[in-house]
Scaffold this active site. Structure first.
Site, PDB file in Angstrom:
ATOM      1  N   GLU A   1      -1.465  10.233  -6.298  1.00  0.00           N
ATOM      2  CA  GLU A   1      -1.183   8.810  -6.106  1.00  0.00           C
ATOM      3  C   GLU A   1       0.231   8.507  -6.574  1.00  0.00           C
ATOM      4  O   GLU A   1       0.915   7.678  -5.996  1.00  0.00           O
ATOM      5  CB  GLU A   1      -2.185   7.949  -6.865  1.00  0.00           C
ATOM      6  CG  GLU A   1      -2.002   6.461  -6.655  1.00  0.00           C
ATOM      7  CD  GLU A   1      -3.140   5.632  -7.195  1.00  0.00           C
ATOM      8  OE1 GLU A   1      -2.864   4.637  -7.890  1.00  0.00           O
ATOM      9  OE2 GLU A   1      -4.311   5.968  -6.922  1.00  0.00           O
TER      10      GLU A   1
ATOM     11  N   SER B   1      -3.109   5.854 -12.814  1.00  0.00           N
ATOM     12  CA  SER B   1      -3.851   6.907 -12.116  1.00  0.00           C
ATOM     13  C   SER B   1      -2.899   7.899 -11.466  1.00  0.00           C
ATOM     14  O   SER B   1      -2.008   7.514 -10.710  1.00  0.00           O
ATOM     15  CB  SER B   1      -4.762   6.297 -11.054  1.00  0.00           C
ATOM     16  OG  SER B   1      -5.779   5.519 -11.654  1.00  0.00           O
TER      17      SER B   1
ATOM     18  N   ARG C   1      -4.205   3.034  -0.661  1.00  0.00           N
ATOM     19  CA  ARG C   1      -3.015   3.412  -1.435  1.00  0.00           C
ATOM     20  C   ARG C   1      -1.864   3.921  -0.556  1.00  0.00           C
ATOM     21  O   ARG C   1      -1.114   4.820  -0.941  1.00  0.00           O
ATOM     22  CB  ARG C   1      -3.369   4.455  -2.498  1.00  0.00           C
ATOM     23  CG  ARG C   1      -4.400   3.979  -3.509  1.00  0.00           C
ATOM     24  CD  ARG C   1      -3.885   2.800  -4.329  1.00  0.00           C
ATOM     25  NE  ARG C   1      -4.908   2.319  -5.253  1.00  0.00           N
ATOM     26  CZ  ARG C   1      -5.712   1.281  -5.019  1.00  0.00           C
ATOM     27  NH1 ARG C   1      -5.614   0.607  -3.864  1.00  0.00           N
ATOM     28  NH2 ARG C   1      -6.608   0.896  -5.901  1.00  0.00           N
TER      29      ARG C   1
END
Length: 303
Positions: free
Chosen positions: A296, A226, A176
């Site tokens: 995130e 998320s 990520r």
């Protein structure tokens, strides 16, 4: 700073549209956020180059966004110029097993295009609402696949305000993340490498994947997917659920009862509501499991 005259000056340099005091809630999937002083929807990469040059000459801060699907804009908004790499830069073409696409195209559009051309490797992209540029910045992924698996190269506007081609090896991809943001580079074009695969098989796998995704994820309320990265060897949602975090609410921001790593906007949630909830969840997980969750989603703007 008075932005009315600056907007007029900038509009004379670009083909895309300029807005003043643009509500950022219109440009994030969370439907949250204050106003941007100046907002540009570029029509092509040259618009971006001209806008960046103009902003630097005027000492105007620059913020670049994509589809806003992984973004929380604070209630005070964003100072300076926001450039949204969007529909003006969304063309997708094919050359053999390679796909070229503007950074404003969406991941599901890439997945559909690949399927229609019998190219495999893009199934992960079918259910992620982000733009290609934003997805590359964070190495977005799902279904055991991610951007770095199929990305070949990108065209960026570099620190010298010149267009430059970078292969994926230059982007330092990890879970990520990439180095695009830290280097101040703006992705404007992308090139992807697929492989020949039966179209019917791709369609069936994609349908199955999307059905599983729909069953596992909340529906019906604005969200950013998320909120936290998964810690190594574990899942943020499992940790939050283990602390009793499901259903916690601050204002109109609520932890989903279906997936604990999602925070929903039930109607009039503010960024402050979400941030208070985020801090509370981080504290709960750290106290219970000794794990410090990392965001995130990206947080931008002023309180």
């Amino acid at each position: 700073m008075i932005y009315t005259s600056l907007a007029g000056e900038l509009q004379s340099l670009v083909k895309g549209s300029i807005q003043i005091n643009e509500p950022m809630r219109k440009h994030t999937t969370w439907k949250i956020g204050g106003k941007a002083d100046l907002f540009l929807n570029p029509s092509d990469k040259e618009d971006i180059r001209q806008a960046v040059e103009f902003a630097r000459e005027k000492a105007i801060p620059i913020t670049v966004i994509g589809n806003g699907s992984n973004l929380l804009v604070k209630d005070g908004g964003i100072r300076g110029l926001v450039i949204k790499v969007g529909r003006g830069m969304a063309k997708i073409t094919i050359e053999g097993t390679s796909i070229k696409a503007g950074a404003g195209a969406l991941l599901p559009e890439l997945a559909v295009f690949a399927c229609k051309n019998s190219l495999g490797g893009f199934g992960f992209a079918a259910g992620i609402p982000g733009s290609l540029g934003g997805a590359i910045v964070m190495n977005a992924g799902a279904m055991n696949g991610c951007v770095s698996d199929v990305l070949q190269s990108i065209v960026v506007l570099n620190e010298r305000n010149q267009f430059e081609v970078l292969t994926k090896d230059h982007l330092n991809f990890a879970y990520r993340t990439s180095n695009l943001q830290s280097r101040g580079l703006i992705c404007v074009e992308t090139c992807w490498q697929g492989y020949a695969k039966d179209q019917w098989l791709i369609e069936q796998e994609t349908k199955e994947y999307l059905a599983k995704r729909k069953a596992a994820q909340p529906q019906g309320f604005p969200n950013a997917g998320s909120v936290f990265k998964n810690p190594e060897g574990d899942f943020a949602g499992r940790l939050i659920e283990g602390c009793g975090g499901k259903g916690l609410r601050v204002g109109d921001a609520e932890v989903s009862s279906k997936h604990a790593n999602w925070i929903l906007n039930l109607g009039r949630a503010t960024a402050q509501d979400v941030l208070i909830l985020i801090d509370h969840l981080k504290q709960m997980v750290q106290e219970r499991f000794g794990v410090l969750l990392q965001l995130e989603v990206k947080v931008l703007g002023e309180d």
